[in-house]
Motif scaffolding. Structure first.
Motif: not given
Length: 397
Positions: A323-334
């Motif tokens: 899917k390409g270059l990405r980063v994993a982030t954490v939402t307010p709901e974890n």
């Protein structure tokens, strides 16, 4: 009667005891089952809890709005003239060696060209011959014109004499041009300096055979004006829009490790070299003191002008897949939320992003394998600005 009541009492006690024993056994069984169910529930909860990956998150670090980039460059004289001979011959003398400061128009060498001298003598003789022929033709025409009234000559002869005079005059002009051409070439026997500068190369000596033109060997001399230098640097395509004309740069050179020199971006080639993926840029550097030498290596620190604040994240946070270059982030709901990003600069341990995330995003420093969008995670540590971010989130809420 008393003897018959004892067995009755014993049976009653025995029945009560059996009932109590049954109740106790039932209670023990129920308690054991409940304890086992509680253990199973706790084990399931513990297993489910352990299945949620623990992650460490960080907030993007805003970099400086005005950043710099260090690139190798080379110094060149602002004006540089390789001097070749225009005539064939032998070097008769020279008067300026390398390092000599010379003035515009100064004679620094002289060539002995006997062949050219003889050609010039021949051309002058041919010119004199043509001039004499033209003079004779002119006098003859004038005499013939005086005889027209007595009908001694015809108009046809007059026309022929007029045409002959025109031909002779044309021959005179041709010979005159040839003489002037050879005289101009003879002037090139003296090698003069085109502008004020320094002789940075001398590739000839007295008695050396001199060939006219610049394709048969090195130049006789190289004169350079080093009061101002050009600094050429190849800027990667990514940074070209951030290097503006007129931007300042800092120059350092190996011979002066503790000093810096200021330069200004003057021009850009406005083209990308296919082989290197860079754009050549030219900087102007004042060298009125003559401390820097053309042809030398220089380290160029360019000032990058940004339209927005660049964000820095650890390089370990990047995920590259189908899917390409990405980063994993954490939402307010974890929960996991992947975001595509664009790299601006690779700084080694850190990556400067051109876009894709915001200051409020919690980025997983080292994403575990197999996670997808929506997976729950447990945040075990946070690096960055939690107080500032939580305040912003509270204001947004």
């Amino acid at each position: 009667m008393p003897t018959e009541s004892r067995p009755t009492v014993s049976r009653r006690k025995l029945g009560i005891f059996c009932v109590l024993a049954a109740i106790a056994a039932l209670t023990l069984v129920v308690t054991g089952i409940r304890a086992r169910e509680d253990t199973t529930v706790k084990l399931r909860e513990w297993t489910d809890d352990q299945a949620i990956p623990s992650v460490a998150v960080t907030y993007a670090d805003p970099g400086a709005l005005t950043a710099t980039i260090d690139l190798p460059g080379r110094l060149e004289a602002y004006y540089r003239a390789p001097i070749f001979a225009r005539v064939n011959g032998y070097l008769k003398s020279w008067s300026a060696d390398i390092g000599a400061r010379v003035k515009a128009g100064e004679v620094i060498a002289e060539i002995d060209a006997p062949d050219l001298d003889q050609q010039l003598l021949q051309a002058r003789a041919d010119l004199a011959n043509q001039q004499a022929s033209a003079k004779l033709s002119e006098v003859t025409l004038a005499r013939r014109k005086t005889l027209i009234a007595s009908n001694f000559v015809s108009m046809q002869e007059i026309d022929e004499r007029t045409a002959d005079l025109s031909n002779k005059n044309a021959a005179v002009n041709s010979s005159q041009a040839n003489v002037e051409r050879l005289e101009a070439l003879a002037g090139y026997k003296k090698i003069t300096v085109p502008f004020d500068g320094i002789v940075t190369a001398r590739n000839t000596d007295v008695g050396a055979l001199i060939n006219a033109g610049g394709g048969s060997g090195p130049p006789m001399f190289i004169v350079s004006d080093i009061k101002k230098l050009r600094v050429y640097v190849n800027v990667p395509q990514t940074y070209v829009p951030s290097v503006k004309i007129g931007a300042k740069a800092t120059i350092t050179v190996p011979e002066y490790p503790t000093r810096t020199f200021e330069a200004t971006v003057e021009a850009s080639s406005q083209a990308v070299d296919i082989a290197s993926g860079t754009t050549q840029m030219q900087l102007g550097l004042d060298n009125s003191a003559g401390e820097l030498m053309p042809g030398g290596f220089a380290n160029v620190r360019l000032v990058l002008q940004r339209d927005g604040v660049p964000l820095h994240i650890p390089s370990s946070a990047l995920v590259f897949d189908q899917k390409g270059l990405r980063v994993a982030t954490v939402t307010p709901e974890n929960r996991i939320l992947f975001k595509p990003v664009t790299i601006s600069r690779d700084l080694g341990r850190d990556i400067e992003l051109a876009g894709g995330i915001t200051l409020d995003d919690r980025v997983i420093s080292t994403p575990p394998d197999g996670i997808i969008d929506g997976d729950p995670v447990r945040v075990v540590s946070t690096k960055g600005r939690p107080a500032t971010v939580s305040t912003k989130q509270g204001e947004k809420g």
